[in-house]
Scaffold this motif. Structure first.
Motif, PDB file in Angstrom:
ATOM      1  N   THR A  58       4.241  -3.644 -10.833  1.00 45.51           N
ATOM      2  CA  THR A  58       2.952  -3.153 -11.339  1.00 45.51           C
ATOM      3  C   THR A  58       1.865  -4.194 -11.140  1.00 45.51           C
ATOM      4  O   THR A  58       0.740  -3.862 -10.735  1.00 45.51           O
ATOM      5  N   ASP A  59       2.165  -5.462 -11.408  1.00 47.58           N
ATOM      6  CA  ASP A  59       1.173  -6.522 -11.236  1.00 47.58           C
ATOM      7  C   ASP A  59       0.702  -6.590  -9.784  1.00 47.58           C
ATOM      8  O   ASP A  59      -0.508  -6.715  -9.514  1.00 47.58           O
ATOM      9  N   GLY A  73       0.803  -1.211   0.000  1.00 47.29           N
ATOM     10  CA  GLY A  73       0.000   0.000   0.000  1.00 47.29           C
ATOM     11  C   GLY A  73       0.839   1.264   0.000  1.00 47.29           C
ATOM     12  O   GLY A  73       0.452   2.274  -0.594  1.00 47.29           O
ATOM     13  N   ARG A  74       2.003   1.239   0.636  1.00 49.31           N
ATOM     14  CA  ARG A  74       2.857   2.425   0.667  1.00 49.31           C
ATOM     15  C   ARG A  74       3.415   2.766  -0.694  1.00 49.31           C
ATOM     16  O   ARG A  74       3.868   3.878  -0.929  1.00 49.31           O
ATOM     17  N   ARG A  75       3.376   1.814  -1.621  1.00 53.61           N
ATOM     18  CA  ARG A  75       3.986   2.030  -2.918  1.00 53.61           C
ATOM     19  C   ARG A  75       2.973   2.328  -4.010  1.00 53.61           C
ATOM     20  O   ARG A  75       3.311   2.407  -5.176  1.00 53.61           O
ATOM     21  N   ILE A 101      -0.993 -13.571  -6.817  1.00 55.57           N
ATOM     22  CA  ILE A 101       0.151 -12.876  -7.416  1.00 55.57           C
ATOM     23  C   ILE A 101       1.319 -12.821  -6.435  1.00 55.57           C
ATOM     24  O   ILE A 101       2.489 -12.982  -6.827  1.00 55.57           O
ATOM     25  N   VAL A 102       1.031 -12.624  -5.155  1.00 54.51           N
ATOM     26  CA  VAL A 102       2.105 -12.630  -4.157  1.00 54.51           C
ATOM     27  C   VAL A 102       2.785 -13.997  -4.118  1.00 54.51           C
ATOM     28  O   VAL A 102       4.022 -14.091  -4.111  1.00 54.51           O
ATOM     29  N   GLU A 103       1.987 -15.061  -4.106  1.00 57.51           N
ATOM     30  CA  GLU A 103       2.572 -16.402  -4.091  1.00 57.51           C
ATOM     31  C   GLU A 103       3.371 -16.671  -5.362  1.00 57.51           C
ATOM     32  O   GLU A 103       4.457 -17.259  -5.319  1.00 57.51           O
ATOM     33  N   ALA A 104       2.838 -16.243  -6.502  1.00 58.04           N
ATOM     34  CA  ALA A 104       3.561 -16.443  -7.766  1.00 58.04           C
ATOM     35  C   ALA A 104       4.881 -15.687  -7.760  1.00 58.04           C
ATOM     36  O   ALA A 104       5.904 -16.178  -8.277  1.00 58.04           O
TER      37      ALA A 104
END
Length: 294
Positions: A178-179, A10-12, A235-238
């Protein structure tokens, strides 16, 4: 871990709060004005509301200073409503993530137990075996899906997601970041929509159809949040699947080509990133340093 993961991404995300909030804020102000409009002859007296709006515009047409003041007040009201919607959205996010404090914690325990029992019955009927860590541990599906990102990474690689994610982020290229940010952005939008649903529900005492509008918006927000949470966790796991070996190598530990990271190396990585607080760093690091590199 949930707060660490969501907060780090979230900070990014670029701050587009004003452009996003002004439109929904003005829409809410219009609904609120219609709800409290005096002299409305029916619940859906659109014609009467249009005539009142036209009269107000005619009154301001030749009064530039007054028009500027009124316009500024409307924008300020929209901004204030947006702040309230964000606050209500944060409450909704805690509810969706299963973070129920105080007396609600006992309700959370009961709901979690029911979800867990239902999952056990469903798995038994399918004659499957699932690790206990994959069973429901939070009162909501969204909370469990975000939690599972950490547990699945730990089960597969022995790494703690809350520790490796800030460092892994630094290794990502622009497309990878970005993803992740787009997936997190979808979740944020759903949370904010839930806040607007609460604000529309607050207009119910003055205009009963507001409950239908708020309930519909709340249901859509929940569905969007469920989809966005699943996408974000995937996406985090990937990202971990594809980049964890790079991180381990960047931290100075041996990585064998074509072979998984040994448990001793994973434990050493966790201890290093936890600054030795785990108490297992010496043994794990010794095993990692003695591992063959070819």
């Amino acid at each position: 871990m949930i707060e660490v993961l969501l907060g780090e991404v979230g900070r990014r995300i670029n701050d587009r709060w004003l452009t996003r909030a002004l439109g929904p804020g003005l829409l809410w102000c219009a609904v609120a004005a219609f709800a409290v409009l005096p002299g409305r002859s029916a619940v859906f007296d659109v014609h009467g509301a249009a005539l009142a709006a036209a009269d107000a515009l005619d009154h301001l047409k030749d009064r530039v200073s007054l028009a500027v003041v009124v316009g500024s007040l409307v924008v300020a009201a929209a901004a204030a409503a947006a702040v309230c919607a964000q606050a209500a959205g944060r409450v909704a996010r805690h509810v969706w993530l299963g973070s129920w404090p105080g007396p609600a914690g006992r309700v959370a325990v009961a709901v979690t137990a029911r979800r867990r029992a239902a999952a056990v019955r469903r798995i038994a009927a399918q004659h499957r075996v699932v690790p206990a860590v994959y069973l429901p541990a939070r009162p909501t599906w969204i909370g469990d899906r975000i939690r599972l990102a950490d547990d699945r990474v730990a089960a597969q690689y022995g790494l703690r997601l809350g520790l490796i994610w800030p460092r892994l982020w630094l290794l990502l290229d622009a497309d990878g970041r970005t993803d992740v940010m787009q997936a997190r952005d979808r979740l944020d939008r759903a949370v904010t929509s839930a806040g607007w649903a609460v604000l529309h529900l607050a207009l119910t005492p003055w205009w009963w159809p507001a409950v239908l509008l708020g309930a519909t918006l709340g249901a859509v927000s929940w569905w969007r949040a469920r989809s966005a949470a699943g996408l974000f966790a995937d996406i985090v796991e990937a990202t971990v699947d594809l980049r964890h070996r790079n991180l381990v190598a960047e931290l100075g530990f041996p990585v064998e080509e074509g072979r998984p990271v040994p448990p001793s190396t994973a434990a050493a990585v966790n201890d290093l990133l936890h600054k030795g607080a785990s108490g297992h760093g010496h043994e794990a690091r010794t095993g990692a340093e003695s591992a063959p590199t070819s």
